[in-house]
Scaffold this motif. Structure first.
Motif, PDB file in Angstrom:
ATOM      1  N   LEU A   1     -12.621   4.303   2.765  1.00  0.00           N
ATOM      2  CA  LEU A   1     -11.862   5.530   2.984  1.00  0.00           C
ATOM      3  C   LEU A   1     -12.735   6.687   3.466  1.00  0.00           C
TER       4      LEU A   1
ATOM      5  N   VAL B   1     -12.205  10.128  -4.335  1.00  0.00           N
ATOM      6  CA  VAL B   1     -12.755   9.702  -3.047  1.00  0.00           C
ATOM      7  C   VAL B   1     -13.388  10.879  -2.315  1.00  0.00           C
TER       8      VAL B   1
ATOM      9  N   LEU C   1      -7.334   6.333   6.341  1.00  0.00           N
ATOM     10  CA  LEU C   1      -6.115   6.234   5.535  1.00  0.00           C
ATOM     11  C   LEU C   1      -5.098   5.305   6.206  1.00  0.00           C
TER      12      LEU C   1
ATOM     13  N   ARG D   1      -8.015   7.432  -5.381  1.00  0.00           N
ATOM     14  CA  ARG D   1      -7.404   6.105  -5.212  1.00  0.00           C
ATOM     15  C   ARG D   1      -7.262   5.412  -6.551  1.00  0.00           C
ATOM     16  N   SER D   2      -6.121   4.749  -6.727  1.00  0.00           N
ATOM     17  CA  SER D   2      -5.885   3.912  -7.893  1.00  0.00           C
ATOM     18  C   SER D   2      -5.293   2.599  -7.389  1.00  0.00           C
TER      19      SER D   2
ATOM     20  N   LEU E   1       0.622   5.566   0.293  1.00  0.00           N
ATOM     21  CA  LEU E   1      -0.122   6.794   0.567  1.00  0.00           C
ATOM     22  C   LEU E   1       0.770   7.973   0.207  1.00  0.00           C
TER      23      LEU E   1
ATOM     24  N   VAL F   1      -3.147   5.634  -2.827  1.00  0.00           N
ATOM     25  CA  VAL F   1      -4.054   6.739  -2.529  1.00  0.00           C
ATOM     26  C   VAL F   1      -3.251   8.029  -2.541  1.00  0.00           C
TER      27      VAL F   1
ATOM     28  N   PHE G   1      -6.212   1.817   5.629  1.00  0.00           N
ATOM     29  CA  PHE G   1      -5.863   1.445   4.259  1.00  0.00           C
ATOM     30  C   PHE G   1      -4.412   0.972   4.183  1.00  0.00           C
TER      31      PHE G   1
ATOM     32  N   ASN H   1      -3.821   0.080  -5.175  1.00  0.00           N
ATOM     33  CA  ASN H   1      -3.164   0.105  -3.874  1.00  0.00           C
ATOM     34  C   ASN H   1      -2.509   1.441  -3.553  1.00  0.00           C
TER      35      ASN H   1
ATOM     36  N   ARG I   1       0.828  -1.199   0.000  1.00  0.00           N
ATOM     37  CA  ARG I   1       0.000   0.000   0.000  1.00  0.00           C
ATOM     38  C   ARG I   1       0.869   1.258   0.000  1.00  0.00           C
TER      39      ARG I   1
ATOM     40  N   GLY J   1      -7.587   8.089 -11.426  1.00  0.00           N
ATOM     41  CA  GLY J   1      -8.096   7.095 -10.497  1.00  0.00           C
ATOM     42  C   GLY J   1      -9.556   7.328 -10.165  1.00  0.00           C
TER      43      GLY J   1
END
Length: 287
Positions: free
Chosen positions: A185, A206, A258, A228-229, A119, A233, A261, A231, A117, A203
Motif C-alpha cells: 500500500l 499504513v 489502493l 488496514r485490517s 475500501l 482498508v 489492493f 481485507n 476486498r 488495525g
C-alpha cells in the motif's frame, strides 16, 4: 526609527515562506491485472457523491480490465446489497449517509471473510470548495454512520478533522502523511497530502500524519489516516482521490496502490454472502 525597507519576518518574505507547495505531477496507474474483477461502488449508503470526481479511479479500473458498478439503492429497483456482494470481488464505500442494516453488516463481514476486498473512504464533516468526492451533512461531533461497519473489522474513524500549524502545505487543513511501514500500500509513497482528514484507528496503521492537531481536542500528535485490517482498508479522506489532490506529492501512487489492493483479493466463488434482505440495489456498469 526610519524604515530601511526590510522586514525580518517569514510572513513578509516570499523566500522564507512557512508553507511548502506540494509538487503536482505523476499519473494514476495500476500494476495489478484487474481483468474479470467486479468492483462495486456503494452510493446507496453514502452522502451525495460527485460521480465526475470519481472519473480518475473508475477510468483506471476499467482500463485495466475491471467492471465497475454503482450500488444505488432501492429506488433503482435492483438487487439487494448482499446479492451484489455475492457477485462482486471488491467494494468501495465513500462516506456515510446512512447506516447499514444488520443483514447488510452480516453480508459485509461474510464478504470480507471470503476474500472480498473493501475500501472505506470517509470524511469528518461537510467539505468545502468541491475538494471531496462527496458532501456530508454530518458535523465533526456526530458519530459516522459507518462506525458499526468499521468496528466489526476492528477499525474506527475519529470525530473532527486534522490540521497543521507547520510547514506542510498552503492550507492549514491539508496535512502531510508518511508511511508507517513498508508494504504494497505504500510502495513508491514518500509523502501524501490529505485535506480535512479524520483520524483512523485500529488495525495496522499504513500512513500517519505527524505533528498534526485534532480539531475536537486541540491535541497535537501523530494520527493514522490510512489503516488496514485484513481485507479492509480505511482512509480518513476522500479528497486524496480527487483531481485537485490526486497529483499532489505521491497521492497518485497511494491511490494506485489502493486500486491494486481492491483487485488483488482471492474471493471464494460467489458463496459469500449468500444474499439476504437489504434495502439496496445495483445499477448497470459505470460508463
Amino acid at each position: 526609527t526610519p524604515f530601511d525597507g526590510e522586514v525580518d519576518g517569514p510572513s513578509f518574505n516570499a523566500a522564507d515562506s512557512v508553507a511548502t507547495v506540494p509538487e503536482q505531477s505523476g499519473e494514476l496507474t495500476m500494476s495489478a491485472d484487474a481483468d474479470g474483477t467486479e468492483v462495486v461502488i456503494d452510493t446507496a449508503h453514502s452522502a451525495s457523491i460527485d460521480r465526475e470526481a470519481l472519473a480518475p479511479i473508475v477510468t483506471t479500473l476499467t482500463e485495466n480490465g475491471a467492471t465497475v458498478r454503482y450500488h444505488v439503492g432501492p429506488r433503482a429497483g435492483g438487487q439487494p446489497l448482499n446479492d451484489s456482494l455475492s457477485e462482486a470481488d471488491a467494494l468501495v464505500v465513500l462516506g456515510g449517509g446512512s447506516s447499514y442494516t444488520d443483514d447488510e453488516l452480516d453480508g459485509l463481514r461474510a464478504f470480507a471473510d471470503a476474500g472480498g476486498r473493501v475500501l472505506v473512504m470517509d470524511e469528518p464533516e461537510k467539505a468545502s470548495g468541491g475538494t471531496a468526492l462527496l458532501t456530508l451533512s454530518t458535523e465533526g461531533s456526530v458519530t459516522s454512520p459507518l462506525a458499526p461497519m468499521l468496528s466489526q473489522f476492528g477499525l474506527a474513524s475519529d470525530n473532527g478533522y486534522l490540521y497543521t500549524q507547520g510547514e506542510a502545505t498552503l492550507n492549514y487543513r491539508a496535512v502531510a502523511g508518511t508511511p508507517s511501514s513498508d508494504g504494497d500500500l505504500t510502495e513508491g509513497v514518500d509523502r501524501a497530502v490529505f485535506y480535512e482528514a479524520t483520524p483512523v484507528t485500529g488495525g495496522d496503521t499504513v500512513v500517519a500524519a505527524e505533528e498534526t492537531i485534532l480539531s475536537q481536542t486541540r491535541r497535537e500528535g501523530s494520527y493514522g489516516v490510512v489503516a488496514r485490517s485484513g481485507n479492509v482498508v480505511a482512509v480518513g479522506d476522500t479528497s486524496v482521490a480527487t483531481q485537485e489532490f490526486l497529483y499532489r506529492a505521491d497521492n497518485e501512487r497511494l491511490v494506485g496502490n489502493l486500486l491494486d489492493f481492491l483487485v488483488s483479493g482471492e474471493k471464494s466463488p460467489g458463496d459469500a454472502p449468500n444474499g439476504g434482505s437489504s434495502d439496496g440495489s445495483s445499477s448497470p456498469p459505470a460508463p
